[in-house]
Scaffold this motif. Structure first.
Motif, PDB file in Angstrom:
ATOM      1  N   MET A  32       3.940  -0.254 -15.658  1.00 26.31           N
ATOM      2  CA  MET A  32       4.232  -1.447 -16.466  1.00 26.31           C
ATOM      3  C   MET A  32       3.295  -2.598 -16.113  1.00 26.31           C
ATOM      4  SD  MET A  32       8.355  -1.300 -16.841  1.00 26.31           S
ATOM      5  CE  MET A  32       8.356  -2.392 -18.265  1.00 26.31           C
ATOM      6  N   LEU A  33       3.052  -2.789 -14.822  1.00 24.14           N
ATOM      7  CA  LEU A  33       2.175  -3.888 -14.417  1.00 24.14           C
ATOM      8  C   LEU A  33       0.730  -3.651 -14.842  1.00 24.14           C
ATOM      9  CD1 LEU A  33       3.586  -4.757 -10.877  1.00 24.14           C
ATOM     10  CD2 LEU A  33       3.925  -5.992 -13.037  1.00 24.14           C
ATOM     11  N   SER A  34       0.353  -2.392 -14.984  1.00 17.75           N
ATOM     12  CA  SER A  34      -1.008  -2.075 -15.437  1.00 17.75           C
ATOM     13  C   SER A  34      -1.305  -2.664 -16.805  1.00 17.75           C
ATOM     14  CB  SER A  34      -1.215  -0.557 -15.474  1.00 17.75           C
ATOM     15  OG  SER A  34      -1.209  -0.040 -14.178  1.00 17.75           O
ATOM     16  N   GLU A  35      -0.268  -2.932 -17.569  1.00 20.42           N
ATOM     17  CA  GLU A  35      -0.427  -3.543 -18.886  1.00 20.42           C
ATOM     18  C   GLU A  35      -0.324  -5.065 -18.830  1.00 20.42           C
ATOM     19  OE1 GLU A  35       2.488  -1.742 -21.409  1.00 20.42           O
ATOM     20  OE2 GLU A  35       1.614   0.254 -21.210  1.00 20.42           O
ATOM     21  N   ILE A  36       0.010  -5.612 -17.658  1.00 14.51           N
ATOM     22  CA  ILE A  36       0.218  -7.059 -17.533  1.00 14.51           C
ATOM     23  C   ILE A  36      -0.848  -7.723 -16.661  1.00 14.51           C
ATOM     24  CG2 ILE A  36       1.829  -8.879 -16.833  1.00 14.51           C
ATOM     25  CD1 ILE A  36       4.101  -6.793 -17.217  1.00 14.51           C
ATOM     26  N   TRP A  37      -1.236  -7.058 -15.567  1.00 13.60           N
ATOM     27  CA  TRP A  37      -2.251  -7.674 -14.697  1.00 13.60           C
ATOM     28  C   TRP A  37      -3.450  -8.095 -15.516  1.00 13.60           C
ATOM     29  CZ3 TRP A  37      -1.401  -2.849 -11.391  1.00 13.60           C
ATOM     30  CH2 TRP A  37      -0.482  -3.092 -10.364  1.00 13.60           C
ATOM     31  N   CYS A  38      -3.941  -9.278 -15.257  1.00 14.47           N
ATOM     32  CA  CYS A  38      -5.063  -9.814 -16.029  1.00 14.47           C
ATOM     33  C   CYS A  38      -5.804 -10.853 -15.192  1.00 14.47           C
ATOM     34  CB  CYS A  38      -4.560 -10.435 -17.333  1.00 14.47           C
ATOM     35  SG  CYS A  38      -3.397 -11.804 -17.088  1.00 14.47           S
ATOM     36  N   ARG A  39      -6.828 -11.419 -15.763  1.00 11.97           N
ATOM     37  CA  ARG A  39      -7.611 -12.439 -15.060  1.00 11.97           C
ATOM     38  C   ARG A  39      -6.711 -13.609 -14.662  1.00 11.97           C
ATOM     39  NH1 ARG A  39     -12.843 -12.549 -14.801  1.00 11.97           N
ATOM     40  NH2 ARG A  39     -13.099 -11.268 -16.635  1.00 11.97           N
ATOM     41  N   GLU A 137       6.622 -11.638 -18.000  1.00 15.03           N
ATOM     42  CA  GLU A 137       6.026 -10.606 -18.857  1.00 15.03           C
ATOM     43  C   GLU A 137       6.703  -9.255 -18.637  1.00 15.03           C
ATOM     44  OE1 GLU A 137       3.791 -10.685 -21.409  1.00 15.03           O
ATOM     45  OE2 GLU A 137       4.050 -12.845 -21.227  1.00 15.03           O
ATOM     46  N   LEU A 138       7.022  -8.942 -17.389  1.00 14.45           N
ATOM     47  CA  LEU A 138       7.733  -7.695 -17.102  1.00 14.45           C
ATOM     48  C   LEU A 138       9.114  -7.723 -17.752  1.00 14.45           C
ATOM     49  CD1 LEU A 138       7.800  -4.982 -15.528  1.00 14.45           C
ATOM     50  CD2 LEU A 138       8.879  -6.264 -13.661  1.00 14.45           C
ATOM     51  N   ASP A 139       9.836  -8.818 -17.589  1.00 13.01           N
ATOM     52  CA  ASP A 139      11.163  -8.956 -18.197  1.00 13.01           C
ATOM     53  C   ASP A 139      11.097  -8.840 -19.717  1.00 13.01           C
ATOM     54  OD1 ASP A 139      12.221  -9.297 -15.660  1.00 13.01           O
ATOM     55  OD2 ASP A 139      12.506 -11.463 -15.862  1.00 13.01           O
ATOM     56  N   LYS A 140      10.068  -9.435 -20.318  1.00 12.42           N
ATOM     57  CA  LYS A 140       9.894  -9.382 -21.768  1.00 12.42           C
ATOM     58  C   LYS A 140       9.700  -7.932 -22.232  1.00 12.42           C
ATOM     59  CE  LYS A 140       7.057 -12.436 -23.247  1.00 12.42           C
ATOM     60  NZ  LYS A 140       5.791 -13.144 -23.594  1.00 12.42           N
ATOM     61  N   ARG A 141       8.880  -7.189 -21.519  1.00 17.65           N
ATOM     62  CA  ARG A 141       8.641  -5.781 -21.869  1.00 17.65           C
ATOM     63  C   ARG A 141       9.901  -4.935 -21.715  1.00 17.65           C
ATOM     64  NH1 ARG A 141       3.981  -7.852 -21.295  1.00 17.65           N
ATOM     65  NH2 ARG A 141       2.025  -6.892 -21.858  1.00 17.65           N
ATOM     66  N   LEU A 142      10.648  -5.194 -20.664  1.00 19.94           N
ATOM     67  CA  LEU A 142      11.902  -4.458 -20.475  1.00 19.94           C
ATOM     68  C   LEU A 142      12.879  -4.751 -21.609  1.00 19.94           C
ATOM     69  CD1 LEU A 142      12.465  -4.843 -16.641  1.00 19.94           C
ATOM     70  CD2 LEU A 142      12.035  -2.711 -17.887  1.00 19.94           C
ATOM     71  N   GLU A 143      12.952  -5.986 -22.000  1.00 21.21           N
ATOM     72  CA  GLU A 143      13.853  -6.373 -23.092  1.00 21.21           C
ATOM     73  C   GLU A 143      13.423  -5.721 -24.399  1.00 21.21           C
ATOM     74  OE1 GLU A 143      17.276  -7.855 -24.471  1.00 21.21           O
ATOM     75  OE2 GLU A 143      16.618  -7.928 -22.381  1.00 21.21           O
ATOM     76  N   LEU A 144      12.133  -5.704 -24.671  1.00 22.73           N
ATOM     77  CA  LEU A 144      11.635  -5.062 -25.888  1.00 22.73           C
ATOM     78  C   LEU A 144      11.900  -3.555 -25.867  1.00 22.73           C
ATOM     79  CD1 LEU A 144       8.298  -7.016 -26.354  1.00 22.73           C
ATOM     80  CD2 LEU A 144      10.299  -7.094 -27.854  1.00 22.73           C
ATOM     81  N   LYS A 145      11.741  -2.921 -24.720  1.00 21.13           N
ATOM     82  CA  LYS A 145      12.028  -1.485 -24.604  1.00 21.13           C
ATOM     83  C   LYS A 145      13.511  -1.209 -24.857  1.00 21.13           C
ATOM     84  CE  LYS A 145       8.414   0.361 -21.733  1.00 21.13           C
ATOM     85  NZ  LYS A 145       8.161   1.540 -20.972  1.00 21.13           N
ATOM     86  N   ARG A 146      14.364  -2.076 -24.361  1.00 16.61           N
ATOM     87  CA  ARG A 146      15.806  -1.910 -24.552  1.00 16.61           C
ATOM     88  C   ARG A 146      16.182  -1.985 -26.027  1.00 16.61           C
ATOM     89  NH1 ARG A 146      16.424  -5.888 -19.746  1.00 16.61           N
ATOM     90  NH2 ARG A 146      16.365  -4.407 -18.020  1.00 16.61           N
ATOM     91  N   HIS A 147      15.367  -2.697 -26.787  1.00 15.10           N
ATOM     92  CA  HIS A 147      15.638  -2.845 -28.213  1.00 15.10           C
ATOM     93  C   HIS A 147      14.758  -1.946 -29.062  1.00 15.10           C
ATOM     94  CE1 HIS A 147      17.571  -6.433 -26.560  1.00 15.10           C
ATOM     95  NE2 HIS A 147      18.392  -6.285 -27.563  1.00 15.10           N
ATOM     96  N   GLY A 148      14.084  -0.987 -28.412  1.00 10.36           N
ATOM     97  CA  GLY A 148      13.314   0.016 -29.146  1.00 10.36           C
ATOM     98  C   GLY A 148      11.982  -0.451 -29.679  1.00 10.36           C
TER      99      GLY A 148
END
Length: 158
Positions: A32-39, A137-148
């Motif tokens: 999951m973090l691989s999609e969030i880590w950035c500059r 950002e991690l929390d946002k992704r988890l929430e989106l996954k929970r809602h499909g």
């Protein structure tokens, strides 16, 4: 996915916080973090060297404290030349370092390293802001996954 971070083979730890039940191990967190880590999430002193080919560069403390939120345990620091600490996690007898790849072929020696405290690290406002961004950002992704929602979400830069 091929994992190369230190401790990935033994990083079989369940989350201690129900909020993160979907993050069943540090491997899932790494994905999951691989999609969030950035500059932006990279330490400012290393931003010029950060690249998509070295996504874990400058991410150690904020990542280790986020992993601690999810899996418990301690954040320890390996003293590096220049006086900075490289942060990693220890949960029970399991040691893992989600950002060890940033050192390439250099072999780090993990051992009896001092515990790192949020109070000290987050006294630097910029570091606290980067940690809060990573966690949000991690929390946002988890929430989106929970809602499909789609797994492919790009992180907007703050």
């Amino acid at each position: 996915m091929e994992y190369r971070f230190y401790g990935w083979k033994s990083a079989d730890i369940a989350p201690t916080d129900e909020k993160y039940a979907e993050i069943s191990s540090p491997l899932v967190l790494y994905d999951m973090l691989s999609e969030i880590w950035c500059r932006y999430t990279c330490a400012p002193r290393l931003r010029e060297k950060w690249s998509p080919d070295n996504i874990t560069l400058g991410q150690c403390s904020i990542t280790a404290f986020l992993a601690q939120d999810i899996f418990g345990g301690s954040v320890l620091g390996l003293l590096r030349s220049g006086g900075n600490y490289h942060c990693y996690n220890k949960v029970g007898d399991v040691v893992f370092d989600l950002t060890s790849e940033q050192f390439g072929d250099e072999r780090l020696v993990y051992g009896d390293d001092p515990e790192q405290l949020r109070l000290i690290h987050f006294a630097k406002r910029e570091k606290l802001k980067r940690y809060e961004y990573l966690k949000a950002e991690l929390d946002k992704r988890l929430e989106l996954k929970r809602h499909g929602a789609s797994d492919s979400i790009s992180a907007p830069m703050p």
